[in-house]
Design a protein around this motif. Structure first.
Motif, PDB file in Angstrom:
ATOM      1  N   ARG A  35      -5.900   6.184   5.102  1.00 16.94           N
ATOM      2  CA  ARG A  35      -5.020   7.122   5.826  1.00 16.94           C
ATOM      3  C   ARG A  35      -5.637   8.513   5.937  1.00 16.94           C
ATOM      4  NH1 ARG A  35      -1.085   4.156   2.669  1.00 16.94           N
ATOM      5  NH2 ARG A  35       0.269   2.941   4.045  1.00 16.94           N
ATOM      6  N   ARG A  36      -6.524   8.827   5.000  1.00 15.64           N
ATOM      7  CA  ARG A  36      -7.134  10.165   4.996  1.00 15.64           C
ATOM      8  C   ARG A  36      -8.495  10.080   4.306  1.00 15.64           C
ATOM      9  NH1 ARG A  36      -3.217   9.596   1.436  1.00 15.64           N
ATOM     10  NH2 ARG A  36      -1.700  10.211   3.017  1.00 15.64           N
ATOM     11  N   LEU A  37      -9.290  11.123   4.461  1.00 17.26           N
ATOM     12  CA  LEU A  37     -10.562  11.244   3.757  1.00 17.26           C
ATOM     13  C   LEU A  37     -10.345  12.074   2.501  1.00 17.26           C
ATOM     14  CD1 LEU A  37     -12.814  11.954   6.839  1.00 17.26           C
ATOM     15  CD2 LEU A  37     -13.063   9.992   5.329  1.00 17.26           C
ATOM     16  N   ASN A  38     -10.708  11.544   1.353  1.00 17.93           N
ATOM     17  CA  ASN A  38     -10.479  12.250   0.103  1.00 17.93           C
ATOM     18  C   ASN A  38     -11.386  13.465  -0.032  1.00 17.93           C
ATOM     19  OD1 ASN A  38      -8.540  10.416  -0.707  1.00 17.93           O
ATOM     20  ND2 ASN A  38      -9.958   9.146  -1.857  1.00 17.93           N
ATOM     21  N   GLY A  39     -10.878  14.468  -0.726  1.00 12.65           N
ATOM     22  CA  GLY A  39     -11.687  15.637  -1.042  1.00 12.65           C
ATOM     23  C   GLY A  39     -12.006  16.532   0.126  1.00 12.65           C
ATOM     24  N   GLY A  40     -11.280  16.397   1.239  1.00 19.72           N
ATOM     25  CA  GLY A  40     -11.570  17.230   2.398  1.00 19.72           C
ATOM     26  C   GLY A  40     -12.907  16.931   3.024  1.00 19.72           C
ATOM     27  N   ARG A  41     -13.414  15.718   2.807  1.00 20.79           N
ATOM     28  CA  ARG A  41     -14.698  15.343   3.403  1.00 20.79           C
ATOM     29  C   ARG A  41     -14.556  15.096   4.891  1.00 20.79           C
ATOM     30  NH1 ARG A  41     -16.850  11.432  -1.536  1.00 20.79           N
ATOM     31  NH2 ARG A  41     -17.126  13.158  -3.038  1.00 20.79           N
ATOM     32  N   PRO A 311     -13.256   9.183  -6.826  1.00 23.97           N
ATOM     33  CA  PRO A 311     -13.717   7.879  -7.324  1.00 23.97           C
ATOM     34  C   PRO A 311     -13.195   6.677  -6.563  1.00 23.97           C
ATOM     35  CG  PRO A 311     -12.021   8.768  -8.757  1.00 23.97           C
ATOM     36  CD  PRO A 311     -12.345   9.846  -7.771  1.00 23.97           C
ATOM     37  N   THR A 312     -12.286   6.885  -5.635  1.00 25.92           N
ATOM     38  CA  THR A 312     -11.819   5.795  -4.780  1.00 25.92           C
ATOM     39  C   THR A 312     -11.734   6.288  -3.347  1.00 25.92           C
ATOM     40  OG1 THR A 312     -10.030   4.195  -4.377  1.00 25.92           O
ATOM     41  CG2 THR A 312      -9.395   6.365  -5.196  1.00 25.92           C
ATOM     42  N   SER A 313     -11.818   5.353  -2.416  1.00 29.75           N
ATOM     43  CA  SER A 313     -11.743   5.731  -1.006  1.00 29.75           C
ATOM     44  C   SER A 313     -10.315   5.793  -0.486  1.00 29.75           C
ATOM     45  CB  SER A 313     -12.547   4.724  -0.159  1.00 29.75           C
ATOM     46  OG  SER A 313     -13.899   4.732  -0.548  1.00 29.75           O
ATOM     47  N   GLY A 314      -9.360   5.301  -1.250  1.00 30.59           N
ATOM     48  CA  GLY A 314      -7.967   5.318  -0.809  1.00 30.59           C
ATOM     49  C   GLY A 314      -7.641   4.270   0.233  1.00 30.59           C
ATOM     50  N   PHE A 315      -8.447   3.218   0.334  1.00 30.09           N
ATOM     51  CA  PHE A 315      -8.183   2.163   1.310  1.00 30.09           C
ATOM     52  C   PHE A 315      -6.940   1.365   0.915  1.00 30.09           C
ATOM     53  CE2 PHE A 315     -13.032   1.741   2.095  1.00 30.09           C
ATOM     54  CZ  PHE A 315     -12.993   2.836   2.938  1.00 30.09           C
ATOM     55  N   VAL A 316      -6.236   0.878   1.919  1.00 28.13           N
ATOM     56  CA  VAL A 316      -5.104  -0.019   1.728  1.00 28.13           C
ATOM     57  C   VAL A 316      -5.329  -1.277   2.564  1.00 28.13           C
ATOM     58  CG1 VAL A 316      -3.458   1.802   1.163  1.00 28.13           C
ATOM     59  CG2 VAL A 316      -3.805   1.166   3.554  1.00 28.13           C
ATOM     60  N   TYR A 317      -4.610  -2.332   2.215  1.00 27.83           N
ATOM     61  CA  TYR A 317      -4.732  -3.637   2.887  1.00 27.83           C
ATOM     62  C   TYR A 317      -3.334  -3.998   3.361  1.00 27.83           C
ATOM     63  CZ  TYR A 317      -6.030  -8.715   3.038  1.00 27.83           C
ATOM     64  OH  TYR A 317      -6.284 -10.027   3.378  1.00 27.83           O
ATOM     65  N   LYS A 318      -3.097  -3.928   4.646  1.00 21.53           N
ATOM     66  CA  LYS A 318      -1.739  -4.070   5.157  1.00 21.53           C
ATOM     67  C   LYS A 318      -1.625  -5.190   6.186  1.00 21.53           C
ATOM     68  CE  LYS A 318      -0.135  -0.714   2.704  1.00 21.53           C
ATOM     69  NZ  LYS A 318       0.715  -1.040   1.524  1.00 21.53           N
ATOM     70  N   LEU A 319      -0.496  -5.863   6.163  1.00 17.37           N
ATOM     71  CA  LEU A 319      -0.166  -6.828   7.209  1.00 17.37           C
ATOM     72  C   LEU A 319       0.206  -6.047   8.459  1.00 17.37           C
ATOM     73  CD1 LEU A 319       0.382  -9.878   7.839  1.00 17.37           C
ATOM     74  CD2 LEU A 319       2.783  -9.398   7.329  1.00 17.37           C
ATOM     75  N   VAL A 320      -0.486  -6.304   9.571  1.00 19.22           N
ATOM     76  CA  VAL A 320      -0.230  -5.542  10.792  1.00 19.22           C
ATOM     77  C   VAL A 320       0.268  -6.425  11.940  1.00 19.22           C
ATOM     78  CG1 VAL A 320      -1.867  -3.711  10.217  1.00 19.22           C
ATOM     79  CG2 VAL A 320      -2.647  -5.708  11.515  1.00 19.22           C
ATOM     80  N   ALA A 321       0.192  -7.753  11.764  1.00 22.56           N
ATOM     81  CA  ALA A 321       0.713  -8.661  12.789  1.00 22.56           C
ATOM     82  C   ALA A 321       0.977 -10.009  12.142  1.00 22.56           C
ATOM     83  CB  ALA A 321      -0.280  -8.824  13.945  1.00 22.56           C
ATOM     84  N   ARG A 322       2.007 -10.703  12.664  1.00 25.24           N
ATOM     85  CA  ARG A 322       2.309 -12.035  12.139  1.00 25.24           C
ATOM     86  C   ARG A 322       2.950 -12.875  13.224  1.00 25.24           C
ATOM     87  NH1 ARG A 322       8.087 -13.015  12.418  1.00 25.24           N
ATOM     88  NH2 ARG A 322       9.182 -11.134  11.752  1.00 25.24           N
ATOM     89  N   GLU A 323       2.879 -14.167  13.024  1.00 22.11           N
ATOM     90  CA  GLU A 323       3.392 -15.132  13.986  1.00 22.11           C
ATOM     91  C   GLU A 323       4.917 -15.158  13.959  1.00 22.11           C
ATOM     92  OE1 GLU A 323       2.434 -19.808  15.124  1.00 22.11           O
ATOM     93  OE2 GLU A 323       2.147 -19.081  13.067  1.00 22.11           O
TER      94      GLU A 323
END
Length: 429
Positions: A35-41, A311-323
């Motif tokens: 959702r964002r870049l950590n540390g103002g990068r 120490p982390t990128s803050g990535f998430v794994y989300k369901l974005v579409a389903r049958e």
């Protein structure tokens, strides 16, 4: 070794419930994004994709894993039987290693049934979050270092397997070598190292230590000269090593001042080709501050393997579409405050100017983003029908990163905090 239990308990309880109600078989699309870049990068760097694919190949619930799940009553027998036969049969697309990412970039997309895809969440995120954080920090360090080589030497500052992964990510991002021998064995990364202060201290004198090291490793070795008194250590190194001494290492004090004094001392003795390597808690800011100092290379440890403050990128794994019940695909999204997601299957390209300068990250929602003729597609097929199809080498990833960095506007190279270098634009029908 199976990677199947490198996961969270709730991944399997979700599977059990959806197997019971029939939704586990629904076609689904999961996506990894930040959702964002950590540390103002101003940008992030993708790393870990290859390790994800390696881990997926070993994501099997063999007898020992199933026995643990049964005895611990994590899930019921029906779910255990399903897991015993688990094989991923879906498709995965994503950004290859060495690619840059920005907020909203669809870094990885998993197309599979809900059951097949949901249980991969923790494994995928644990690898990509770590490796991409290290890669993002490492890239800032190599940019600050310019043409001077950086050596990764942070193994003793992190978990033993994280150290190997960190060395791999750093190498993708331009580090010349690592101190970690397992990273060298496993990934073919050049390894380097000579001696620590203990080596000097075990000898009766600094001269004895230097004589022993050169006798064993040759004149091209690097002598650690600050165990006692640095100017005296340099003088002893010159006397023992002669004009062909390969290098000295500085690990304490005001490194810029000490490096200048050491360079002057070496040059005065005729050791104009003797290299100066500096270590001691370096990060990208310290490296940048040494740009004008007579330094030939950097050894980086703690800051690298901890992501230099992120120490982390803050990535998430989300369901974005389903049958749906009628077989159509429906975009779904999370609406929670500050944690929203955008529904629909995503595809991405980097919008470039006619001169090849990156202008925006363009993400298509259920459509392919419009290419105005100068743009570059970002996502590549990684797995098709359960079979791995992407096998980029680390050299491929190193080259990709350098090409991606060359596309960025000059402002993106600033180490100071700021907005993302590129805005993310969404396109849909």
């Amino acid at each position: 070794m199976s990677t199947a239990l490198l996961t969270d308990h709730y991944e399997l309880t979700m599977l059990q419930a959806t197997l019971a109600d029939g939704t586990a078989s629904r076609r689904s699309v999961f996506e990894v994004f930040g959702r964002r870049l950590n540390g103002g990068r101003r940008f992030g760097v993708v790393a870990g994709t290859g390790r994800v694919l390696d881990a997926l190949a070993n994501f099997r619930f063999d007898q020992s894993e199933i026995e643990f799940l049964r005895l611990s009553k994590v899930v019921d027998d029906v779910t255990c039987d399903w897991l015993a036969d688990y094989r991923f049969t879906g498709d995965i697309w994503g950004y290859p290693e060495g690619e840059l990412w920005f907020p909203g970039s669809p870094i990885l997309r998993v197309d599979a049934t809900f059951g097949e895809g949901v249980i991969l969440e923790t494994l995928i995120l644990s690898i990509l979050n770590h490796d991409s954080a290290i890669a993002s920090a490492a890239t800032r360090m190599t940019m600050a270092a310019g043409d001077r080589p950086c050596i990764e030497m942070g193994t003793r500052r992190t978990h033993e397997e994280a150290a190997v992964a960190s060395a791999r990510a750093a190498y993708i991002c331009g580090f010349a070598a690592t101190s970690n021998l397992e990273a060298g064995r496993r990934y073919g990364i050049p390894t380097a190292g000579t001696a620590a202060h203990a080596f000097t201290l075990v000898h009766d004198s600094e001269r004895d230590a230097f004589t022993s090291q050169i006798g064993s490793l040759g004149h091209d070795t690097t002598l650690l000269v600050d165990t006692y008194d640095t100017p005296q250590g340099v003088a002893t190194a010159i006397e023992v090593g002669g004009p062909h001494l390969g290098g000295v290492r500085l690990d304490s004090g005001d490194l810029a001042d000490v490096a200048r004094a050491t360079r002057a001392q070496l040059d005065a003795a005729g050791n104009t080709d003797t290299r100066i390597t500096v270590t001691s808690d370096l990060d990208e800011y310290a490296i940048a501050a040494l740009a004008a100092a007579p330094v030939d290379g950097y050894g980086v440890g703690t800051s690298l393997v901890t992501g230099s403050g992120s120490p982390t990128s803050g990535f998430v794994y989300k369901l974005v579409a389903r049958e749906t019940a009628d077989g159509a695909m429906l975009g779904v999204a999370k609406k929670s405050k500050d944690k929203t997601s955008i529904g629909g299957r995503k595809t991405a390209l980097r919008r470039l100017s006619a001169k090849g300068v990156a202008e925006a990250e363009v993400v298509g929602i259920d459509v392919k983003p419009r290419d105005d003729g100068d743009d570059r597609e970002l996502m590549v097929p990684l797995v098709e029908a359960g079979e791995r199809v992407h096998r980029a080498t680390l050299q491929d990833s190193r080259a990709r990163l350098q090409a991606s960095l060359r596309e960025l506007p000059a402002s993106a190279r600033r180490l100071s905090k700021g907005d993302p270098a590129l805005a993310t634009i969404y396109e849909e029908d």
